[in-house]
Design an enzyme around this catalytic site. Structure first.
Site, mmCIF file in Angstrom:
data_model
loop_
_atom_site.group_PDB
_atom_site.id
_atom_site.type_symbol
_atom_site.label_atom_id
_atom_site.label_comp_id
_atom_site.label_asym_id
_atom_site.label_seq_id
_atom_site.Cartn_x
_atom_site.Cartn_y
_atom_site.Cartn_z
ATOM 1 N N THR A 75 -8.339 -41.341 -37.743
ATOM 2 C CA THR A 75 -9.111 -42.169 -38.687
ATOM 3 C C THR A 75 -8.145 -42.941 -39.594
ATOM 4 O O THR A 75 -7.261 -42.350 -40.213
ATOM 5 C CB THR A 75 -10.027 -41.289 -39.572
ATOM 6 O OG1 THR A 75 -10.733 -40.388 -38.737
ATOM 7 C CG2 THR A 75 -11.002 -42.144 -40.360
ATOM 8 N N ASP B 68 -6.176 -49.173 -39.972
ATOM 9 C CA ASP B 68 -6.054 -49.698 -41.339
ATOM 10 C C ASP B 68 -4.608 -49.603 -41.819
ATOM 11 O O ASP B 68 -4.101 -50.516 -42.477
ATOM 12 C CB ASP B 68 -6.972 -48.911 -42.288
ATOM 13 C CG ASP B 68 -8.429 -49.047 -41.896
ATOM 14 O OD1 ASP B 68 -8.794 -50.110 -41.353
ATOM 15 O OD2 ASP B 68 -9.203 -48.087 -42.108
ATOM 16 N N GLY C 278 1.010 -48.861 -28.644
ATOM 17 C CA GLY C 278 1.578 -49.891 -29.521
ATOM 18 C C GLY C 278 0.687 -51.109 -29.581
ATOM 19 O O GLY C 278 -0.537 -50.984 -29.573
ATOM 20 N N THR D 196 -4.176 -54.156 -30.885
ATOM 21 C CA THR D 196 -3.657 -52.794 -31.036
ATOM 22 C C THR D 196 -4.178 -51.917 -29.891
ATOM 23 O O THR D 196 -5.336 -52.015 -29.484
ATOM 24 C CB THR D 196 -4.058 -52.200 -32.410
ATOM 25 O OG1 THR D 196 -5.484 -52.235 -32.538
ATOM 26 C CG2 THR D 196 -3.447 -52.999 -33.555
ATOM 27 N N ASN E 188 3.608 -50.213 -36.466
ATOM 28 C CA ASN E 188 3.388 -49.127 -35.492
ATOM 29 C C ASN E 188 3.886 -47.797 -36.056
ATOM 30 O O ASN E 188 3.256 -46.753 -35.870
ATOM 31 C CB ASN E 188 4.170 -49.396 -34.200
ATOM 32 C CG ASN E 188 3.437 -50.352 -33.265
ATOM 33 O OD1 ASN E 188 2.252 -50.593 -33.418
ATOM 34 N ND2 ASN E 188 4.160 -50.904 -32.301
HETATM 35 O O1 RIB Z 1 -11.136 -47.361 -40.374
HETATM 36 C C1 RIB Z 1 -11.540 -46.125 -40.879
HETATM 37 C C2 RIB Z 1 -12.620 -46.320 -41.889
HETATM 38 O O2 RIB Z 1 -13.763 -46.834 -41.250
HETATM 39 C C3 RIB Z 1 -13.071 -45.055 -42.564
HETATM 40 O O3 RIB Z 1 -12.318 -44.768 -43.720
HETATM 41 C C4 RIB Z 1 -14.537 -45.311 -42.835
HETATM 42 O O4 RIB Z 1 -14.850 -45.428 -44.184
HETATM 43 C C5 RIB Z 1 -14.880 -46.565 -42.059
HETATM 44 O O5 RIB Z 1 -15.022 -47.641 -42.881
#
Ligand code: RIB
Length: 297
Positions: free
Chosen positions: A236, A240, A213, A208, A264
């Site tokens: 943030t 994930d 992209g 990533t 993406n």
């Molecule tokens: O990827 C983001 C996460 O990384 C946050 O939510 C934090 O808790 C850490 O684990």
């Protein structure tokens, strides 16, 4: 269509988020602008991303015997995630992440707490759940032996594995061989691949690269799947969201390139709001976004 079943083995944290104009220098005290407590942790974040995007999700993880622990477990349940295998650990604190958002970027310190006490034996107790899954999704905020056990059990039952190697550490070659997809970002990639020849694992790498992209390898040739330009509030949890969306898309049988495009788009939407789980989109929102944005920029 049947919902894909995804098991996430990973961390559960409370994110303590401070928004400030700038990050303080060493030894400096500054006044911040806002403070929020937002459910986080790479494992829980990826589980929530999968659930919002239409998967049936099982979470295998650990929380402490404090108020954050019970709150976070309930919160996952409210997201429709099965939490029977989220273990409460006595005399232990729930994982926390101290996050400072300033100048369009974040700085994060994670204190693992109960996440560090998720053992290979805990995961072995959940073998039946892993066996029934279409995909097992793992990250590196839990002990590496636990990660190895999850990957091993998934393989034993022919379940595909996505390992998001974050935070980065050099990975044992056997672990890399046993996963189907490895999703480092560009900084994590050289760290996690220290014990393997890159060329031996090319086809399973999805790197990533933020708004640019992702890079994949198809038949020995690198291919860029373009990202999307959006107004950024907070990055943030973007990784994930990408991993959760990728898991759902691949579990539904999408080809890798389409799956990356979908992921993406989900990740782009997630950076337009504050926080990790608080910013994750639904399946409808991602398809709507893709309709207006097309291929990526
Ligand atoms: O990827 C983001 C996460 O990384 C946050 O939510 C934090 O808790 C850490 O684990």
């Amino acid at each position: 269509m049947k919902k894909p079943v995804i098991t996430v083995v990973g961390s559960i944290n409370m994110d303590l988020v401070t928004v400030a104009k700038k990050a303080p220098a060493q030894g400096e005290t500054i006044l911040g602008e806002r403070f929020h407590q937002i459910p986080g942790g790479k494992g829980a974040n990826q589980a929530v991303a999968c659930a919002r995007l239409g998967a049936e999700v099982h979470m295998i993880g650990a929380v402490g015997d404090d108020s954050f622990g019970s709150f976070l477990k309930q919160h996952l349940e409210k997201e429709g995630i099965h939490v029977t295998d989220v273990k409460p650990v006595t005399h232990t604190e729930t994982g926390v992440a101290s996050i400072t958002i300033s100048e369009g970027d974040n700085r994060i310190i994670v204190v693992p707490g109960a996440n560090a006490k998720l053992t290979p034996e805990d995961v072995a107790k959940s073998e039946e759940i892993i066996a029934k899954s279409d995909m097992c999704v793992i990250q590196l905020e839990i002990p590496i032996e636990t990660v190895e056990m999850a990957a091993k059990l998934a393989k034993k039952h022919g379940v595909n594995v996505i390992l998001n190697p974050a935070p980065a550490q050099p990975l044992p070659s056997a672990l890399i061989q046993s996963v189907d997809w490895l999703t480092p970002n560009e900084h994590e990639r050289p760290i996690v691949l220290q014990h393997v020849e890159e060329k031996d694992v090319f086809e399973k790498l999805i790197t990533t690269e933020g708004k640019k992209g992702v890079k994949i390898m198809r038949n020995g040739t690198p291919k860029q799947i373009k990202g999307f330009t959006v107004p950024v509030v907070d990055t943030t949890g973007a990784g994930d969201t990408f991993n959760g969306a990728l898991s759902v898309a691949l579990s539904k049988g999408m080809e890798i390139e389409d799956a990356c495009r979908f992921a993406n788009a989900a990740a782009a939407l997630s950076v337009t709001k504050l926080g990790a789980q608080s910013a994750m989109p639904t399946e409808e929102a991602v398809y709507e976004f893709l309709k207006t944005k097309g291929e990526g920029e």
